[in-house]
Design an enzyme around this catalytic site. Structure first.
Site, PDB file in Angstrom:
ATOM      1  CD  GLU A 148       3.166  41.657  57.837  1.00 12.83           C
ATOM      2  OE1 GLU A 148       2.167  41.471  57.103  1.00 12.83           O
ATOM      3  OE2 GLU A 148       4.296  41.259  57.542  1.00 12.83           O
ATOM      4  CD  GLU A 157      -6.449  39.885  52.843  1.00 11.53           C
ATOM      5  OE1 GLU A 157      -6.038  39.514  51.725  1.00 11.53           O
ATOM      6  OE2 GLU A 157      -6.896  39.116  53.709  1.00 11.53           O
ATOM      7  CG  ASN A 195      -3.500  30.506  61.087  1.00 11.47           C
ATOM      8  OD1 ASN A 195      -2.732  29.761  61.668  1.00 11.47           O
ATOM      9  ND2 ASN A 195      -3.398  30.765  59.800  1.00 11.47           N
TER      10      ASN A 195
END
Length: 295
Positions: A148, A157, A195
């Protein structure tokens, strides 16, 4: 950097989760054994609980209603909290030298001490079952994390154009930190306002108002990753923790993290990347991979 896509249910909503999660909570140097209570007959214990009994430590291998820790290894096993049979003083089955071998080019943000400090949030992680199973779970988690984050290189990100997309205004609490504040951060790239709220609530941290803690505090980042691994099944049928502890196979961990985009032939190259990393990490830890590696 590969993007994570998972499915979580938030307040009755099924929402698609892209980059997701990693380690949360304030850093702590205390070990599980430092806070382990004395065993008490008749107290309910769950898998992963550590207790002190006659000067020694024991970890619950299965839920039980307070059975004597020395009666059955099905329910309890001796637990060493540093030195002894553990490869590191932290009690984690991955030593710091092995961690460095796994991530030779890692970002300095992702510290080993941050990871070991985060373990107290989920004491059953890499600490349930036989020594082989414990190491397999650690290898599985770290292999997915490596995939990831490009080998623990990326903290946030990389595609900033995605940043404003992770705010679900249908949630009653909205996005108090700003519409573009809930982009992917940490080892499993936690994203979306719901989240951050769910992870923060579970960990006792207000990540909804301050999501930047995930990219600024190593232990918090690692704890959000462990939150996802231990509590969320995403598009799969079980959590990553349960997949490894119950020996369902590494393939089920891929399904729980990114199965909706990678499994069932959708992206075999990405699946192979995860499997290859898992094979490398189990070799470093000296354990077999187990079966059912693919999804």
């Amino acid at each position: 950097m590969a993007l994570l896509a998972a499915v979580l249910v938030a307040t009755g909503l099924t929402v698609t989760l892209t980059p997701s999660a990693t380690a949360a909570s304030t850093a702590s140097t205390a070990t599980v054994c430092d806070t382990a209570p004395n065993w008490q007959q008749g107290v309910w214990y769950t898998t992963g609980n550590v207790v002190r009994y006659n000067g020694a430590y024991y970890i619950a291998e299965h839920d039980n209603p307070g059975y004597d820790p020395t009666v059955s290894t099905w329910y309890w096993n001796p637990h060493t909290c540093g030195g002894g049979g553990n490869p590191s003083p932290s009690g984690f089955v991955v030593s710091e030298s092995q961690f460095n071998q796994m991530f030779p080019n890692r970002n300095s943000f992702y510290t080993y001490s941050g990871l070991t400090a985060a373990l107290s949030a989920y004491p059953g992680f890499a600490n349930t079952g036989s020594d082989t199973v414990k190491k397999q779970e650690a290898a599985a988690f770290l292999a997915n994390v490596s995939h990831e984050t490009g080998g623990l290189v990326h903290v946030v990100e990389q595609n900033q154009a995605n940043y404003p997309h992770y705010c679900d205004w249908s949630q009653s609490y909205g996005c108090p930190a700003g519409q573009a504040a809930y982009y992917g951060r940490g080892p499993i790239q936690l994203s979306w306002n719901f989240n951050y709220k769910a992870a923060g609530d579970a960990l006792g941290i207000d990540l909804l108002s301050n999501p930047w803690r995930v990219q600024n505090e190593a232990a918090v980042a690692w704890k959000t990753g462990l939150w996802y691994w231990n509590t969320q099944s995403g598009p799969g049928t079980m959590t990553g923790h349960n997949a490894m502890v119950n020996q369902a196979g590494f393939g089920h961990t891929i399904r729980s993290i990114n199965g909706s985009l990678e499994c069932d032939g959708k992206n075999p190259a990405q699946v192979q990347s995860r499997v290859t990393k898992y094979q490398q990490f189990t070799q470093i830890l000296g354990v077999p991979t187990g079966s059912n590696l693919y999804c």
